[in-house]
Design a protein around this motif. Structure first.
Motif, PDB file in Angstrom:
ATOM      1  N   HIS A 140       0.821  -1.225   0.000  1.00 27.21           N
ATOM      2  CA  HIS A 140       0.000   0.000   0.000  1.00 27.21           C
ATOM      3  C   HIS A 140       0.852   1.270   0.000  1.00 27.21           C
ATOM      4  CE1 HIS A 140      -3.439  -2.486   0.820  1.00 27.21           C
ATOM      5  NE2 HIS A 140      -3.095  -2.756   2.054  1.00 27.21           N
ATOM      6  N   GLY A 205     -10.769   9.692  -0.154  1.00 27.22           N
ATOM      7  CA  GLY A 205     -10.198   8.369  -0.409  1.00 27.22           C
ATOM      8  C   GLY A 205     -11.275   7.317  -0.660  1.00 27.22           C
ATOM      9  N   ALA A 206     -10.810   6.141  -1.095  1.00 26.60           N
ATOM     10  CA  ALA A 206     -11.736   5.047  -1.403  1.00 26.60           C
ATOM     11  C   ALA A 206     -12.498   4.622  -0.154  1.00 26.60           C
ATOM     12  CB  ALA A 206     -10.960   3.864  -1.970  1.00 26.60           C
ATOM     13  N   GLN A 207     -11.823   4.675   0.990  1.00 30.19           N
ATOM     14  CA  GLN A 207     -12.465   4.161   2.201  1.00 30.19           C
ATOM     15  C   GLN A 207     -13.730   4.936   2.530  1.00 30.19           C
ATOM     16  OE1 GLN A 207     -11.400   1.361   3.459  1.00 30.19           O
ATOM     17  NE2 GLN A 207     -12.990   1.280   5.023  1.00 30.19           N
ATOM     18  N   TYR A 231     -10.349  -7.450   0.178  1.00 26.10           N
ATOM     19  CA  TYR A 231      -9.963  -6.204   0.858  1.00 26.10           C
ATOM     20  C   TYR A 231     -10.824  -6.024   2.110  1.00 26.10           C
ATOM     21  CZ  TYR A 231      -8.406  -1.390   1.405  1.00 26.10           C
ATOM     22  OH  TYR A 231      -7.850  -0.233   1.898  1.00 26.10           O
ATOM     23  N   TYR A 271     -18.804  -6.629  -3.720  1.00 34.97           N
ATOM     24  CA  TYR A 271     -17.621  -5.755  -3.775  1.00 34.97           C
ATOM     25  C   TYR A 271     -16.498  -6.526  -4.467  1.00 34.97           C
ATOM     26  CZ  TYR A 271     -13.209  -3.716  -2.291  1.00 34.97           C
ATOM     27  OH  TYR A 271     -11.936  -3.192  -2.281  1.00 34.97           O
ATOM     28  N   THR A 273     -12.579  -6.292  -6.955  1.00 33.11           N
ATOM     29  CA  THR A 273     -11.407  -5.528  -7.425  1.00 33.11           C
ATOM     30  C   THR A 273     -10.993  -6.120  -8.783  1.00 33.11           C
ATOM     31  OG1 THR A 273     -10.127  -7.026  -5.988  1.00 33.11           O
ATOM     32  CG2 THR A 273     -10.510  -4.807  -5.170  1.00 33.11           C
ATOM     33  N   TRP A 278      -7.308  -7.714  -5.096  1.00 32.58           N
ATOM     34  CA  TRP A 278      -6.551  -7.592  -3.852  1.00 32.58           C
ATOM     35  C   TRP A 278      -6.909  -8.769  -2.964  1.00 32.58           C
ATOM     36  CZ3 TRP A 278      -2.494  -5.089  -1.998  1.00 32.58           C
ATOM     37  CH2 TRP A 278      -2.194  -5.318  -0.648  1.00 32.58           C
ATOM     38  N   ASP A 306     -13.907  -1.613  -7.100  1.00 30.82           N
ATOM     39  CA  ASP A 306     -12.814  -0.840  -6.496  1.00 30.82           C
ATOM     40  C   ASP A 306     -11.613  -0.915  -7.432  1.00 30.82           C
ATOM     41  OD1 ASP A 306     -10.781   0.225  -5.023  1.00 30.82           O
ATOM     42  OD2 ASP A 306     -11.166  -0.922  -3.195  1.00 30.82           O
ATOM     43  N   TYR A 308      -8.588   0.438  -7.334  1.00 31.35           N
ATOM     44  CA  TYR A 308      -7.601   1.156  -6.514  1.00 31.35           C
ATOM     45  C   TYR A 308      -6.253   1.321  -7.193  1.00 31.35           C
ATOM     46  CZ  TYR A 308      -5.658  -3.451  -5.620  1.00 31.35           C
ATOM     47  OH  TYR A 308      -5.091  -4.682  -5.784  1.00 31.35           O
ATOM     48  N   THR A 336      -9.272   6.182  -6.531  1.00 29.13           N
ATOM     49  CA  THR A 336      -8.542   6.871  -5.458  1.00 29.13           C
ATOM     50  C   THR A 336      -7.243   7.464  -5.991  1.00 29.13           C
ATOM     51  OG1 THR A 336      -7.442   6.577  -3.321  1.00 29.13           O
ATOM     52  CG2 THR A 336      -7.459   4.667  -4.770  1.00 29.13           C
ATOM     53  N   SER A 338      -4.780   7.692  -3.875  1.00 34.01           N
ATOM     54  CA  SER A 338      -3.825   7.226  -2.864  1.00 34.01           C
ATOM     55  C   SER A 338      -2.611   6.536  -3.456  1.00 34.01           C
ATOM     56  CB  SER A 338      -4.512   6.264  -1.895  1.00 34.01           C
ATOM     57  OG  SER A 338      -5.349   6.984  -1.028  1.00 34.01           O
ATOM     58  N   LYS A 339      -2.807   5.805  -4.552  1.00 34.37           N
ATOM     59  CA  LYS A 339      -1.676   5.085  -5.144  1.00 34.37           C
ATOM     60  C   LYS A 339      -0.995   5.913  -6.227  1.00 34.37           C
ATOM     61  CE  LYS A 339      -1.852   1.119  -3.004  1.00 34.37           C
ATOM     62  NZ  LYS A 339      -3.102   1.099  -2.337  1.00 34.37           N
ATOM     63  N   ARG A 346      -5.718  12.005   0.803  1.00 34.77           N
ATOM     64  CA  ARG A 346      -7.106  11.674   1.123  1.00 34.77           C
ATOM     65  C   ARG A 346      -8.085  12.237   0.084  1.00 34.77           C
ATOM     66  NH1 ARG A 346      -6.507   7.658   2.275  1.00 34.77           N
ATOM     67  NH2 ARG A 346      -8.665   7.385   2.850  1.00 34.77           N
TER      68      ARG A 346
HETATM   69  C1  LIG Z   1      -8.166  -2.683  -2.458  1.00 37.55           C
HETATM   70  C2  LIG Z   1      -7.905  -1.285  -1.998  1.00 37.55           C
HETATM   71  N1  LIG Z   1      -8.856  -0.358  -2.133  1.00 37.55           N
HETATM   72  C3  LIG Z   1      -8.633   0.918  -1.782  1.00 37.55           C
HETATM   73  C4  LIG Z   1      -7.431   1.323  -1.271  1.00 37.55           C
HETATM   74  C5  LIG Z   1      -7.137   2.784  -1.018  1.00 37.55           C
HETATM   75  O1  LIG Z   1      -7.862   3.311  -0.054  1.00 37.55           O
HETATM   76  P1  LIG Z   1      -7.860   4.884   0.215  1.00 37.55           P
HETATM   77  O2  LIG Z   1      -8.175   5.583  -1.060  1.00 37.55           O
HETATM   78  O3  LIG Z   1      -8.913   5.041   1.242  1.00 37.55           O
HETATM   79  O4  LIG Z   1      -6.491   5.247   0.706  1.00 37.55           O
HETATM   80  C6  LIG Z   1      -6.446   0.400  -1.069  1.00 37.55           C
HETATM   81  C7  LIG Z   1      -5.211   0.818  -0.467  1.00 37.55           C
HETATM   82  O5  LIG Z   1      -4.455   0.684   0.115  1.00 37.55           O
HETATM   83  C8  LIG Z   1      -6.663  -0.940  -1.460  1.00 37.55           C
HETATM   84  O6  LIG Z   1      -5.716  -1.848  -1.311  1.00 37.55           O
END
Ligand SMILES: Cc1ncc(COP(=O)(O)O)c(C=O)c1O
Length: 495
Positions: A140, A205-207, A231, A271, A273, A278, A306, A308, A336, A338-339, A346
């Motif tokens: 991550h 963020g995705a969460q 996930y 849900y 991916t 993941w 998702d 991600y 997201t 985030s990556k 966020r």
């Molecule tokens: C499967 C998956 N979804 C989403 C995220 C990202 O989450 P967020 O955007 O809340 O940081 C990650 C990250 O680490 C992930 O592994």
């Protein structure tokens, strides 16, 4: 024991347990960190030299040096030539000791919490309190040292000067309008997903997207599918709202829809991916995608896609999003930054069917109004002025090289002792051995060599027995990758 303020920390009270599986430097590091956080070691206080402390504790000097180095990197310690190592005067944010320096046990609560709190507290260990410097191969973790800070700073400065004053009052909870347009254009070009700017809901963020989905689409007692292993933070978000998860196995084509239909035919939501599962890493095949869409249509169920890390595919053609094949509006697409940028930003987004947008926006409004406007505006410029596309191209190249370095290092160091799938996508690889005993040996060797990983079974909602170590390679250069894999293999083969 409560210490008086004037009393100096007694370093001979540090306890090193040679029989523990945790490496000695990690034990020392965490005890020093705890002492600083609890105020027992105070800002400015001098630490013994590495030579002095290793003599005191009867451990190798390298062990002390490694612990000091980590705490220096995290900002707990500072070193100056000639004056040795001290506790930092400026401790990292949220980590300063309590003003009194005393540790007091929290008083028991006399009032009742909502029953939901019990659901939430079960996941407390997943929420980190301290973010330490990543060691190979923490998953991550993107290459944050390659993020173009100078460009971002220039754009942010300009925005601060020029953003219309009215925007200081806030924006649409669905997101800053120009950012929603920029995201819609990006998704059309890069993920084959034709959507209108009005369908985008900017999230933290995705969460947060998962949390909003749970609130709006799942009632207590509703069933949902989640890939197994999968996930778990999605499982957490949904179950804290009282929904009931069904763990559906994955194979090399992704989630097994036929098994899902047998195990839990009446699920309200699935849900998945699809672009990089993941943690398995495989891509959902087209027949499986169509089967899943068909199931959702027949059952009036939702699909949460998702995506991600869909941007990072290093071989073959880029995959279209699952949502791009959906004629019925059953897919909610989750993205997201985030990556592709960095997790602390966020910022993420949902693409939802238009009739749902206002419900999502209202739910966001109730939670926290909206994401900070300056970050949204700066990100808009970053995308519109081409920096985002350039950064993405650079990172794709960098990660492709790092992934190959990871494969080469694993092959050279472990040979046929381990197995892993070479999925040329995503930012992690899953390594396993032939049997459970060897797998435990592999994990122990990783601990001893200071190699970070996530265990696959951590992401298993039901059996917790799936073997494998998840290794993130994105944040580490080729030399770091080779060195860490070698150290790990040496421990493994000598144990
Ligand atoms: C499967 C998956 N979804 C989403 C995220 C990202 O989450 P967020 O955007 O809340 O940081 C990650 C990250 O680490 C992930 O592994």
């Amino acid at each position: 024991m409560v210490q008086r303020r004037s009393q100096r920390f007694q370093f001979d009270t540090l306890e090193i347990d040679r029989s523990a599986t945790q490496p000695l430097h990690r034990q020392l590091e965490s005890q020093l960190r705890d002492a600083i956080r609890a105020g027992r070691l105070r800002p400015g206080e001098k630490l013994p030299s590495t030579r002095g402390l290793c003599r005191e504790l009867q451990i190798a000097r390298n062990t002390v040096a490694a612990a000091y180095e980590q705490l220096l990197a995290e900002g707990f310690l500072e070193a100056e030539i000639g004056s040795g190592t001290r506790v930092s005067q400026q401790l990292p944010e949220n980590m300063a000791p309590a003003a009194s320096g005393k540790q007091t046990a929290p008083r028991p609560l006399r009032r009742r919490l909502a029953q939901r709190a019990g659901n939430i507290e079960r996941f407390a260990d997943w929420a980190p309190r301290i973010i330490t410097a990543p060691q190979p191969f923490r998953p991550h973790t993107p290459a944050i040292d390659h993020f173009p800070r100078d460009i971002w700073q220039r754009l942010a400065d300009r925005r601060l000067r020029r953003l219309p004053r009215l925007t200081f009052m806030g924006v649409d909870p669905a997101g800053y309008a120009p950012l929603r347009s920029a995201i819609a254009a990006y998704l059309g070009a890069s993920r084959g997903l034709a959507c209108a700017a009005e369908q985008i809901v900017v999230t933290s963020g995705a969460q947060q997207g998962l949390e909003l989905i749970a609130r709006l689409l799942l009632d207590p007692g509703d069933r949902f599918w989640l890939e197994e292993p999968g996930y778990c933070p999605a499982w957490h978000a949904f179950t804290t709202h009282g929904a009931i998860g069904a763990a559906i196995p994955v194979d090399e084509q992704g989630i097994d829809v036929a098994v899902g239909e047998q195990l839990c035919p009446a699920a309200r939501l699935a849900y998945v991916t699809p672009s990089v599962q993941w943690p398995g890493g495989m891509t959902m095949s087209l027949p499986r995608r169509l089967q899943l869409l068909d199931w959702a249509e027949r059952n009036e169920a939702w699909i949460v896609e998702d995506d991600y890390v869909g941007e990072f595919r290093f071989a073959g053609r880029p995959q279209q999003a699952l949502a791009a094949h959906d004629p019925h509006g059953s897919v909610l697409y989750l993205g997201t930054f985030s990556k592709v940028l960095f997790p602390g930003l966020r910022l993420g987004y949902l693409v939802v069917p238009e009739p749902l947008v206002r419900s999502f926006a209202t739910s966001r409004w109730l939670a926290d109004r909206h994401s900070p406007v300056f970050e949204q505006a700066t990100l808009t410029d970053f995308i519109e002025e081409g920096h985002f596309a350039r950064h993405l191209r650079r990172m794709r190249k960098l990660y492709a090289v790092r992934q190959q370095a990871m494969f080469a290092a694993l092959d050279a160091a472990f040979g046929s002792a381990i197995d892993y799938d070479r999925h040329e996508a995503g930012l992690h690889v899953v390594v396993q051995t032939r049997d459970a005993r060897q797998n435990r040996r592999l994990q122990r060797a990783a601990h001893e060599a200071g190699v970070e990983y996530h265990a696959v079974d951590q992401y298993s909602a039901v059996d917790h027995k799936t073997p494998g170590l998840i290794l993130g390679f994105a944040a580490f250069d080729e030399a770091q990758i080779a060195e860490a894999v070698q150290a790990w293999a040496q421990r493994f083969f000598s144990s």
